[in-house]
Write a protein that holds these residues in place. Structure first.
Motif, mmCIF file in Angstrom:
data_model
loop_
_atom_site.group_PDB
_atom_site.id
_atom_site.type_symbol
_atom_site.label_atom_id
_atom_site.label_comp_id
_atom_site.label_asym_id
_atom_site.label_seq_id
_atom_site.Cartn_x
_atom_site.Cartn_y
_atom_site.Cartn_z
ATOM 1 N N ARG A 9 0.804 -1.229 0.000
ATOM 2 C CA ARG A 9 0.000 0.000 0.000
ATOM 3 C C ARG A 9 0.837 1.280 0.000
ATOM 4 O O ARG A 9 0.565 2.222 0.734
ATOM 5 C CB ARG A 9 -0.985 -0.011 1.166
ATOM 6 N N GLN A 10 1.863 1.299 -0.840
ATOM 7 C CA GLN A 10 2.683 2.497 -0.996
ATOM 8 C C GLN A 10 2.090 3.347 -2.118
ATOM 9 O O GLN A 10 1.662 2.822 -3.141
ATOM 10 C CB GLN A 10 4.121 2.118 -1.355
ATOM 11 N N VAL A 15 6.835 5.303 -3.731
ATOM 12 C CA VAL A 15 7.657 4.369 -4.506
ATOM 13 C C VAL A 15 8.787 5.119 -5.201
ATOM 14 O O VAL A 15 9.957 4.722 -5.144
ATOM 15 C CB VAL A 15 6.794 3.605 -5.538
ATOM 16 N N VAL A 16 8.455 6.221 -5.860
ATOM 17 C CA VAL A 16 9.474 6.994 -6.575
ATOM 18 C C VAL A 16 10.462 7.621 -5.604
ATOM 19 O O VAL A 16 11.675 7.620 -5.862
ATOM 20 C CB VAL A 16 8.816 8.052 -7.493
ATOM 21 N N VAL A 43 3.130 6.518 -11.301
ATOM 22 C CA VAL A 43 4.539 6.246 -11.012
ATOM 23 C C VAL A 43 5.412 6.868 -12.107
ATOM 24 O O VAL A 43 6.418 7.519 -11.812
ATOM 25 C CB VAL A 43 4.806 4.729 -10.891
ATOM 26 N N MET A 44 5.025 6.685 -13.345
ATOM 27 C CA MET A 44 5.800 7.252 -14.456
ATOM 28 C C MET A 44 5.800 8.775 -14.395
ATOM 29 O O MET A 44 6.828 9.411 -14.620
ATOM 30 C CB MET A 44 5.226 6.770 -15.793
ATOM 31 N N ASP A 45 4.665 9.366 -14.078
ATOM 32 C CA ASP A 45 4.573 10.822 -13.972
ATOM 33 C C ASP A 45 5.430 11.344 -12.823
ATOM 34 O O ASP A 45 6.159 12.324 -12.976
ATOM 35 C CB ASP A 45 3.111 11.242 -13.786
ATOM 36 N N CYS A 46 5.356 10.690 -11.683
ATOM 37 C CA CYS A 46 6.168 11.108 -10.524
ATOM 38 C C CYS A 46 7.651 11.001 -10.826
ATOM 39 O O CYS A 46 8.434 11.862 -10.436
ATOM 40 C CB CYS A 46 5.838 10.261 -9.303
ATOM 41 N N SER A 47 8.039 9.930 -11.516
ATOM 42 C CA SER A 47 9.460 9.755 -11.811
ATOM 43 C C SER A 47 9.951 10.803 -12.801
ATOM 44 O O SER A 47 11.091 11.251 -12.718
ATOM 45 C CB SER A 47 9.744 8.350 -12.338
ATOM 46 N N LYS A 49 9.040 13.828 -12.857
ATOM 47 C CA LYS A 49 9.140 15.109 -12.148
ATOM 48 C C LYS A 49 10.384 15.203 -11.267
ATOM 49 O O LYS A 49 10.647 16.244 -10.694
ATOM 50 C CB LYS A 49 7.885 15.333 -11.301
ATOM 51 N N THR A 50 11.115 14.105 -11.161
ATOM 52 C CA THR A 50 12.343 14.108 -10.367
ATOM 53 C C THR A 50 13.540 14.171 -11.303
ATOM 54 O O THR A 50 13.409 14.076 -12.518
ATOM 55 C CB THR A 50 12.455 12.831 -9.510
ATOM 56 N N ARG A 51 14.726 14.325 -10.727
ATOM 57 C CA ARG A 51 15.944 14.299 -11.531
ATOM 58 C C ARG A 51 16.323 12.874 -11.892
ATOM 59 O O ARG A 51 17.222 12.643 -12.676
ATOM 60 C CB ARG A 51 17.095 14.950 -10.765
ATOM 61 N N TRP A 52 15.630 11.914 -11.314
ATOM 62 C CA TRP A 52 15.933 10.510 -11.529
ATOM 63 C C TRP A 52 15.304 10.038 -12.821
ATOM 64 O O TRP A 52 14.135 10.279 -13.085
ATOM 65 C CB TRP A 52 15.406 9.708 -10.348
ATOM 66 N N MET A 53 16.085 9.371 -13.648
ATOM 67 C CA MET A 53 15.565 8.797 -14.886
ATOM 68 C C MET A 53 15.448 7.293 -14.717
ATOM 69 O O MET A 53 16.434 6.630 -14.441
ATOM 70 C CB MET A 53 16.493 9.088 -16.064
#
Length: 70
Positions: A9-10, A15-16, A43-47, A49-53
């Motif tokens: 339930r994360q 998760v990102v 999850v894809m959208d959150c990732s 928005k970060t500097r992480w690819m």
């Protein structure tokens, strides 16, 4: 390869955030509730928005997946 289990339930954001903190190359999701059509895009959208690819996103789901942009 090392596995980091974040528990049940994360939220996609959690998760990102864990992926960024642990500097992972792969996110694996196991979604048996049928909510993958809502969760995976978040999850894809959150990732994005970060500097992480994210290199890979692996998914195990209970029903067929059809991804499309609405």
């Amino acid at each position: 390869m090392e596995v980091i289990y974040t528990g049940l339930r994360q939220t996609p954001e959690m998760v990102v955030n864990a992926a960024v903190q642990e500097d992972v190359q792969v996110i694996g999701l196991s979604i048996l509730s049928g909510a993958h059509n809502a969760i995976v895009p978040r999850v894809m959208d959150c990732s994005s928005k970060t500097r992480w690819m994210m290199c890979w996103c692996s998914l195990a789901a209970s029903s067929p997946i059809r991804m499309s942009k609405a």
